[in-house]
Design an enzyme around this catalytic site. Structure first.
Site, mmCIF file in Angstrom:
data_model
loop_
_atom_site.group_PDB
_atom_site.id
_atom_site.type_symbol
_atom_site.label_atom_id
_atom_site.label_comp_id
_atom_site.label_asym_id
_atom_site.label_seq_id
_atom_site.Cartn_x
_atom_site.Cartn_y
_atom_site.Cartn_z
ATOM 1 N N ARG A 130 0.592 -1.299 0.019
ATOM 2 C CA ARG A 130 -0.177 0.063 0.052
ATOM 3 C C ARG A 130 0.876 1.272 -0.080
ATOM 4 O O ARG A 130 1.936 1.228 -0.067
ATOM 5 C CB ARG A 130 -0.987 0.026 1.315
ATOM 6 C CG ARG A 130 -1.793 -1.307 1.341
ATOM 7 C CD ARG A 130 -2.850 -1.180 0.232
ATOM 8 N NE ARG A 130 -3.856 -2.102 0.585
ATOM 9 C CZ ARG A 130 -4.787 -2.160 1.515
ATOM 10 N NH1 ARG A 130 -5.083 -0.801 1.701
ATOM 11 N NH2 ARG A 130 -5.883 -2.812 1.285
ATOM 12 N N CYS A 138 -15.242 0.837 13.880
ATOM 13 C CA CYS A 138 -15.436 -0.613 13.953
ATOM 14 C C CYS A 138 -13.899 -0.944 14.491
ATOM 15 O O CYS A 138 -12.873 -0.129 14.396
ATOM 16 C CB CYS A 138 -15.808 -1.236 12.807
ATOM 17 S SG CYS A 138 -14.420 -1.461 11.375
HETATM 18 FE FE1 SRM Z 1 -8.502 1.008 6.796
HETATM 19 C C1 SRM Z 1 -10.708 -1.210 5.462
HETATM 20 C C2 SRM Z 1 -10.595 3.477 5.642
HETATM 21 C C3 SRM Z 1 -5.912 3.226 7.297
HETATM 22 C C4 SRM Z 1 -7.295 -1.238 8.902
HETATM 23 N N1 SRM Z 1 -10.425 1.053 5.696
HETATM 24 C C5 SRM Z 1 -11.105 0.006 5.365
HETATM 25 C C6 SRM Z 1 -12.370 0.310 4.457
HETATM 26 C C7 SRM Z 1 -11.700 0.392 3.071
HETATM 27 C C8 SRM Z 1 -13.516 -0.191 4.395
HETATM 28 C C9 SRM Z 1 -13.729 -1.620 3.698
HETATM 29 O O1 SRM Z 1 -12.936 -2.464 3.444
HETATM 30 O O2 SRM Z 1 -14.869 -1.598 3.079
HETATM 31 C C10 SRM Z 1 -12.497 1.851 4.902
HETATM 32 C C11 SRM Z 1 -13.134 2.929 3.906
HETATM 33 C C12 SRM Z 1 -13.723 3.836 4.496
HETATM 34 C C13 SRM Z 1 -14.000 4.832 3.675
HETATM 35 O O3 SRM Z 1 -15.465 5.151 3.408
HETATM 36 O O4 SRM Z 1 -13.441 5.617 3.258
HETATM 37 C C14 SRM Z 1 -11.009 2.234 5.356
HETATM 38 N N2 SRM Z 1 -8.143 2.997 6.544
HETATM 39 C C15 SRM Z 1 -9.177 3.839 5.974
HETATM 40 C C16 SRM Z 1 -8.757 5.115 6.206
HETATM 41 C C17 SRM Z 1 -9.484 6.247 5.145
HETATM 42 C C18 SRM Z 1 -9.074 5.837 7.536
HETATM 43 C C19 SRM Z 1 -8.903 7.172 7.817
HETATM 44 O O5 SRM Z 1 -9.913 7.888 8.242
HETATM 45 O O6 SRM Z 1 -8.135 7.875 7.217
HETATM 46 C C20 SRM Z 1 -7.333 5.058 5.932
HETATM 47 C C21 SRM Z 1 -6.989 4.834 4.594
HETATM 48 C C22 SRM Z 1 -5.394 4.714 4.452
HETATM 49 C C23 SRM Z 1 -4.789 4.901 3.069
HETATM 50 O O7 SRM Z 1 -4.499 5.999 2.608
HETATM 51 O O8 SRM Z 1 -4.158 3.708 2.654
HETATM 52 C C24 SRM Z 1 -7.490 3.743 6.453
HETATM 53 N N3 SRM Z 1 -6.867 1.085 7.656
HETATM 54 C C25 SRM Z 1 -6.029 1.998 7.944
HETATM 55 C C26 SRM Z 1 -5.157 1.778 8.814
HETATM 56 C C27 SRM Z 1 -4.071 2.686 9.401
HETATM 57 C C28 SRM Z 1 -2.708 2.591 8.624
HETATM 58 O O9 SRM Z 1 -2.616 1.905 7.650
HETATM 59 O O10 SRM Z 1 -1.811 3.083 9.301
HETATM 60 C C29 SRM Z 1 -5.344 0.402 9.605
HETATM 61 C C30 SRM Z 1 -4.659 -0.197 10.611
HETATM 62 C C31 SRM Z 1 -3.404 -0.901 10.244
HETATM 63 C C32 SRM Z 1 -3.347 -1.958 9.717
HETATM 64 O O11 SRM Z 1 -3.585 -2.104 8.461
HETATM 65 O O12 SRM Z 1 -3.375 -2.905 10.462
HETATM 66 C C33 SRM Z 1 -6.588 0.111 8.721
HETATM 67 N N4 SRM Z 1 -8.968 -1.010 7.113
HETATM 68 C C34 SRM Z 1 -8.229 -1.661 8.037
HETATM 69 C C35 SRM Z 1 -8.544 -3.051 8.097
HETATM 70 C C36 SRM Z 1 -8.287 -4.034 8.931
HETATM 71 C C37 SRM Z 1 -7.365 -4.892 8.398
HETATM 72 C C38 SRM Z 1 -6.897 -5.833 9.335
HETATM 73 O O13 SRM Z 1 -5.534 -6.568 9.086
HETATM 74 O O14 SRM Z 1 -7.515 -6.452 10.082
HETATM 75 C C39 SRM Z 1 -9.833 -3.084 7.119
HETATM 76 C C40 SRM Z 1 -10.748 -4.250 6.807
HETATM 77 C C41 SRM Z 1 -10.162 -5.305 6.307
HETATM 78 O O15 SRM Z 1 -8.998 -5.135 5.393
HETATM 79 O O16 SRM Z 1 -10.648 -6.215 6.009
HETATM 80 C C42 SRM Z 1 -9.915 -1.781 6.516
HETATM 81 FE FE1 SF4 Z 2 -12.009 1.691 9.063
HETATM 82 FE FE2 SF4 Z 2 -13.971 0.545 10.575
HETATM 83 FE FE3 SF4 Z 2 -13.439 3.131 10.418
HETATM 84 FE FE4 SF4 Z 2 -14.386 1.757 8.306
HETATM 85 S S1 SF4 Z 2 -15.423 2.085 10.498
HETATM 86 S S2 SF4 Z 2 -13.089 3.268 8.214
HETATM 87 S S3 SF4 Z 2 -13.418 0.052 8.362
HETATM 88 S S4 SF4 Z 2 -12.073 1.656 11.507
#
Ligand code: SRM
Ligand code: SF4
Length: 588
Positions: free
Chosen positions: A152, A497
């Site tokens: 990523r 969540c």
């Molecule tokens: Fe995230 C999934 C938003 C950083 C862990 N994340 C999602 C999704 C795409 C929901 C989905 O799968 O349907 C969210 C979209 C929401 C929306 O409407 O925009 C979403 N994640 C975000 C963002 C936009 C949060 C924010 O408010 O800034 C961040 C975008 C980062 C980027 O530019 O790439 C974001 N997500 C993170 C982080 C923090 C980080 O990377 O430093 C994490 C925790 C670190 C990690 O990866 O362990 C994170 N997102 C997750 C997870 C759980 C992954 C896991 O290993 O369990 C999911 C769900 C999944 O992957 O199944 C997820």
């Molecule tokens: Fe990530 Fe969960 Fe927030 Fe959606 S509700 S942006 S999956 S932490």
């Protein structure tokens, strides 16, 4: 044994369904071309929704409108979230103006800084997707691998213009991103209109003769193979004493070491991650562990070796156990490291000592090494918009991009930095922000807070986050003021969540959505991002949250030791037990 050899005789039904999708997608093409052309629906085919992620966008629907649309017998209001690949988060003023323009032309008129130092757009309808991606392509920006089972957006300590070391570390974030980029031309063909050239025809022949392709490795996708990774893969680089990237939260972390003013090398850490599932103790957040030390030149190769080790050993049966953190737990750190070193062809040097002071951003004016100034601007939960009766943030930043030559840099705390400002132009920047009512004097509590997107776009949200945290902070500000702590920073993070997108398990006070209006409350994270927190109260509403926190904050004000952060205080005074390892996260 590499992944092609490993999976050769494994029937697909023993693997997670996404594994078949990847292999049979013709290198991430699927039926996307046809799906985009289908005007009968705002959606793309179910299987393709997994593939779009690799190209940087997600199908979503407006959850605020779900019931009403169902009632009217309409399909959900589908649109796409589009995420940019922007290693290190640097945007030139010209690019800024394009990105800003695209947000009203093709999206919902806002830009969202993410916790991984890039932008997301929300509300992009299917018919606008190609035009959207083509417009940003003209600004030399793409969305490749911004989501999906690939490397990523690579993040690093913010602002390459601050010092020579920052510049070098930023360049490494690009080098890693380039090296780990998928090879498929699917994005260029489907969205940018690139012709399938001779190589494409060859590719097809190779695919139909699967055995031959496998015998030779995978020439079309040499790093990833058609299997791609078991799960997402994240890399961060930090420059101590600042841990703005939350170095230990990622699959891979590189900690910079500076000797006599020169970048000497990096301590390499592996196995961090935040996501977990409520009620499933086999899932847990975990902080990465140091495995060695490498030179700056070796960084991209080390990142690749770690990724290949994860590619070949990660769990492809259960996606909830597929992140590198679980591979490390199941293989053991030493075995994982040995395989990394075998890819590298040499041993890593021993890891070195490091010291982090905090995990926040430097807000306000700071001077860079070259005498230019940089203004760190707080952006509440990363949302850039012109708010009704509030700050005209988007217009203000557009004016800055129109009149100022320096880059704008995004941070991983959802803030931004207006960079390279000569001392003589500082007042001009201040005046633009003032004119657009962009307030600079928020409480330190608010400036240390982060929330993920959650409702209405995130399909996984269980509770509000971005839309709710500001009003909770209003109330917590009152509590802080009454306790005499208005100048103190306590890191507060909220997610809708347990997936952990705003890294809530590193916060001193973490809120994780359980149900509408209800959150789990976590306490005791480390002020510099060095320690996970622990569950303190489960499934509580706002009144209970305030009822729990008020006496704790008052006690903190009265009994803390000099300089003691809140997270340390609640552990020292026995309010909560320290979490010493990810696998102990759920222990009471
Ligand atoms: Fe995230 C999934 C938003 C950083 C862990 N994340 C999602 C999704 C795409 C929901 C989905 O799968 O349907 C969210 C979209 C929401 C929306 O409407 O925009 C979403 N994640 C975000 C963002 C936009 C949060 C924010 O408010 O800034 C961040 C975008 C980062 C980027 O530019 O790439 C974001 N997500 C993170 C982080 C923090 C980080 O990377 O430093 C994490 C925790 C670190 C990690 O990866 O362990 C994170 N997102 C997750 C997870 C759980 C992954 C896991 O290993 O369990 C999911 C769900 C999944 O992957 O199944 C997820
Ligand atoms: Fe990530 Fe969960 Fe927030 Fe959606 S509700 S942006 S999956 S932490």
């Amino acid at each position: 044994m590499d992944i092609i050899a490993k999976l050769r005789d494994v029937p697909f039904d023993e693997l997670h369904p996404n594994e078949r999708l990847k292999v049979e997608s013709d290198y991430l093409r699927g039926s996307l071309e046809a799906g985009l052309a289908d005007e009968a629906t705002g959606a793309v085919a179910e299987d393709d929704t997994q593939l779009t992620k690799f190209h940087g966008f997600y199908m979503q629907d407006d959850r605020d409108l779900r019931d009403e649309r169902r009632h009217q017998k309409l399909e959900p209001l589908y649109s796409f979230m589009v995420r940019l690949r922007l290693p290190g988060g640097v945007i030139s003023p010209k690019q800024w103006l394009t990105l800003d323009d695209v947000s009203s032309r093709y999206a919902n008129g806002t830009l969202r800084i993410t916790t991984r130092q890039t932008f997301q757009y929300h509300g992009v309808f299917k018919e606008n997707l190609r035009a959207h991606l083509q417009a940003i392509d003209k600004a030399m920006i793409d969305c490749i691998a911004a989501c999906g089972d690939v490397n990523r957006n690579v993040i690093c300590s913010a602002n390459p213009h601050r010092s020579q070391i920052h510049r070098q570390v930023y360049e490494l974030s690009h080098a890693i991103s380039d090296r780990l980029l998928p090879s498929t031309r699917a994005y260029h063909e489907i969205f940018l209109g690139e012709e399938r050239v001779a190589g494409g025809a060859e590719e097809r022949e190779t695919v139909s003769s699967k055995r031959d392709a496998e015998a030779e490795g995978d020439p079309r996708e040499p790093l990833y193979t058609r299997h791609y990774l078991p799960r997402k893969f994240k890399v961060a680089l930090a420059i101590p004493p600042e841990n703005d990237v939350d170095l230990f939260a990622h699959d891979v972390g590189f900690i910079a070491h500076v000797e006599n003013g020169e970048l000497d090398g990096f301590t390499v850490c592996i196995g961090g991650g935040m996501g977990m599932t409520h009620g499933e103790p086999s899932t847990f957040p975990r902080l990465s562990d140091p495995i060695g030390y490498c030179t700056p030149e070796a960084v991209p190769a080390v990142a690749e070796a770690i990724m290949l080790t994860q590619r070949d050993n990660g769990n492809r049966r259960d996606r909830k156990q597929a992140r590198l953190k679980y591979t490390v737990e199941s293989m053991g750190l030493d075995a994982f490291k040995a395989e990394v070193e075998s890819h590298l062809g040499e041993a890593l040097a021993p890891a070195r000592e490091y010291h982090f002071a905090d995990n926040g951003d430097r807000l306000g004016w700071i001077e860079g090494d070259d005498g230019l100034w940089h203004y760190g601007l707080f952006v509440q939960n990363g949302r850039i918009a012109d708010f009704d009766d509030g700050p005209q943030l988007r217009s203000g930043l557009r004016e800055i991009a129109e009149t100022h030559d320096g880059d704008i840099v995004l941070t991983t705390n959802q803030n931004l930095i207006v960079t390279q400002v000569p001392a003589t132009k500082r007042e001009e920047i201040d005046a633009i922000l003032d004119r657009h009512r962009v307030v600079a004097d928020h409480s330190r509590l608010r400036r240390s807070a982060m929330a993920c997107v959650a409702f209405p776009t995130c399909g996984l949200a269980m509770a509000e986050s971005e839309r709710y945290l500001p009003s909770l902070i209003d109330k917590l500000d009152t509590v802080m003021n009454e306790a005499g702590l208005s100048d103190d920073a306590i890191t507060v993070r909220m997610t809708g969540c347990p997936n952990g997108c705003a890294r809530p398990y590193l916060a001193e006070i973490g809120f994780v959505g359980k149900a509408p209006g209800h959150y789990n409350l976590y306490l005791g994270g480390g002020f510099s991002g060095q320690r996970l927190n622990k569950l303190y109260r489960e499934n509580i509403d706002e009144a209970t949250i305030l009822g729990e926190l008020e006496p704790l904050i008052q006690r903190y004000a009265a009994e803390r030791e000099t300089g003691e952060p809140f997270g340390d205080f609640v552990i020292r005074t026995g309010v909560i037990k320290e979490t010493t390892a990810g696998r102990a996260f759920h222990d009471a």
